[in-house]
Scaffold this active site. Structure first.
Site, PDB file in Angstrom:
ATOM      1  N   ARG A   1       0.833  -1.197   0.000  1.00  0.00           N
ATOM      2  CA  ARG A   1       0.000   0.000   0.000  1.00  0.00           C
ATOM      3  C   ARG A   1       0.873   1.253   0.000  1.00  0.00           C
ATOM      4  NH1 ARG A   1      -1.983  -3.595   3.947  1.00  0.00           N
ATOM      5  NH2 ARG A   1      -4.112  -4.377   3.553  1.00  0.00           N
TER       6      ARG A   1
ATOM      7  N   LYS B   1      -1.535  -2.756   8.094  1.00  0.00           N
ATOM      8  CA  LYS B   1      -2.634  -2.270   8.918  1.00  0.00           C
ATOM      9  C   LYS B   1      -2.577  -2.901  10.298  1.00  0.00           C
ATOM     10  CE  LYS B   1      -6.008  -1.079   5.334  1.00  0.00           C
ATOM     11  NZ  LYS B   1      -7.375  -1.318   4.817  1.00  0.00           N
TER      12      LYS B   1
ATOM     13  N   HIS C   1      -2.691   2.379  -5.837  1.00  0.00           N
ATOM     14  CA  HIS C   1      -3.565   1.241  -5.558  1.00  0.00           C
ATOM     15  C   HIS C   1      -3.870   0.439  -6.816  1.00  0.00           C
ATOM     16  CE1 HIS C   1      -5.330  -0.312  -1.927  1.00  0.00           C
ATOM     17  NE2 HIS C   1      -6.405  -0.689  -2.596  1.00  0.00           N
TER      18      HIS C   1
ATOM     19  N   ARG D   1      -1.260  -2.038  -6.968  1.00  0.00           N
ATOM     20  CA  ARG D   1      -1.550  -3.120  -6.027  1.00  0.00           C
ATOM     21  C   ARG D   1      -2.540  -4.111  -6.652  1.00  0.00           C
ATOM     22  NH1 ARG D   1      -1.614  -4.560  -0.535  1.00  0.00           N
ATOM     23  NH2 ARG D   1      -3.642  -5.076   0.382  1.00  0.00           N
TER      24      ARG D   1
ATOM     25  N   HIS E   1      -4.023  -9.062   3.728  1.00  0.00           N
ATOM     26  CA  HIS E   1      -5.447  -9.045   4.029  1.00  0.00           C
ATOM     27  C   HIS E   1      -5.721  -9.842   5.300  1.00  0.00           C
ATOM     28  CE1 HIS E   1      -6.738  -8.149  -0.401  1.00  0.00           C
ATOM     29  NE2 HIS E   1      -6.442  -7.061   0.272  1.00  0.00           N
TER      30      HIS E   1
ATOM     31  N   TYR F   1     -10.334 -10.308  -6.584  1.00  0.00           N
ATOM     32  CA  TYR F   1      -9.441 -10.432  -7.732  1.00  0.00           C
ATOM     33  C   TYR F   1      -9.747 -11.659  -8.588  1.00  0.00           C
ATOM     34  CZ  TYR F   1      -6.848  -6.839  -5.298  1.00  0.00           C
ATOM     35  OH  TYR F   1      -6.503  -5.678  -4.669  1.00  0.00           O
TER      36      TYR F   1
END
Length: 298
Positions: free
Chosen positions: A150, A172, A240, A243, A266, A275
């Site tokens: 990211r 994250k 992004h 990504r 994730h 995806y």
């Protein structure tokens, strides 16, 4: 207790206990502040007095002001998280979100660049003449495309995070993951580090401006927008998108969904499954050309 004071306590909980990113904290505070303003307009000054009808009125107001369904659902998600916490802090509270369902939103498939558009010789023609800036900017593209990280993760990279064969990423909720890097990417990293050294740009941050300071989001976005805008015909050209491109190209070339989930950082597989839509389109094309029953009559 004043609503904004309660909100401050909740944000502090997310920051310290949940270790949410600064970006997420800002978004939660903004969305919940809007809800508090709505409550004030309804003559309410206490979260305990909120019921599901009031939340639905807020939803209707949001939709009537042309806020799209995806944004409405994001705000409701923030409110759900808040009341989950608030219920634990106040046992007498009745959680109004139990009876709330958000509006349906159309899922947009991720945009991605074609493999041919990101070939080395094709990107070479867009590189700046200035040696340090040119190599750094090109490396930005290569790192995004080769690792799928990211924007915030790239800006936060430290020199010690980038090794010969791996990059350590702080994702994250401060969760670390290790991403392998190719010899090709490592060559660009060595070239960049050499130029960084001879230009005396000493910094703990891996990526820096030509004055040695840390990169900032708008700078990176502008550089990626320039490169992708030149190399592709995509309507949106952002970090992004690279990504998304990383993820789509891996799936199209045989990577497993579970492995991709770990590489992208994730929390659960459902976030990665978006995806598969693009990958399925690739499989459909392969099937139509390869299977006897799939071939169209000439």
């Amino acid at each position: 207790m004043a609503p904004f004071f309660v909100l401050d306590n909740f944000i502090r909980f997310l920051e310290i206990e949940k270790r949410y990113s600064d970006h997420t904290l800002v978004a939660y505070r903004k969305d919940l502040s809007q809800f508090i303003v709505f409550l004030t307009g309804q003559g309410l000054d206490n979260f305990n007095k909120v019921n599901h009808r009031i939340v639905r009125q807020w939803m209707v107001e949001l939709i009537n002001t042309n806020i799209n369904n995806k944004s409405v659902n994001r705000k409701l998600s923030a409110l759900r998280a808040f009341y989950k916490w608030f219920k634990k802090e106040n046992e007498d509270c009745v959680n109004p979100m139990v009876r709330i369902s958000g509006p349906k939103s159309n899922k947009r498939l991720p945009l991605f660049a074609k493999e041919s558009q990101l070939k080395e010789d094709y990107l070479d023609q867009f590189q700046e003449d200035d040696l340090f800036n040119g190599v750094r900017d090109r490396l930005l593209i290569e790192v995004f495309y080769a690792t799928g990280i990211r924007l915030s993760e790239l800006i936060g990279l430290k020199e010690s995070d980038v090794q010969d064969e791996t990059i350590k990423v702080l994702g994250k909720r401060k969760k670390e993951r290790i991403i392998p890097i190719s010899p090709f990417l490592n060559l660009w990293i060595e070239k960049y580090r050499h130029l960084k050294k001879i230009n005396h740009l000493d910094s703990d941050h891996f990526f820096v401006l030509n004055n040695g300071k840390k990169l900032y989001p708008k700078f990176v976005y502008r550089k990626i927008n320039f490169y992708l805008g030149k190399a592709t015909d995509l309507e949106k050209c952002s970090p992004h998108v690279l990504r998304h491109t990383f993820a789509t190209h891996l799936l199209n070339n045989g990577a497993g969904l579970e492995s991709l989930k770990d590489l992208l950082g994730h929390a659960n597989l459902s976030a990665t499954q978006v995806y598969t839509h693009n990958s399925f389109a690739k499989l459909t094309n392969i099937y139509s050309h390869a299977h006897p029953r799939g071939q169209k009559n000439n």
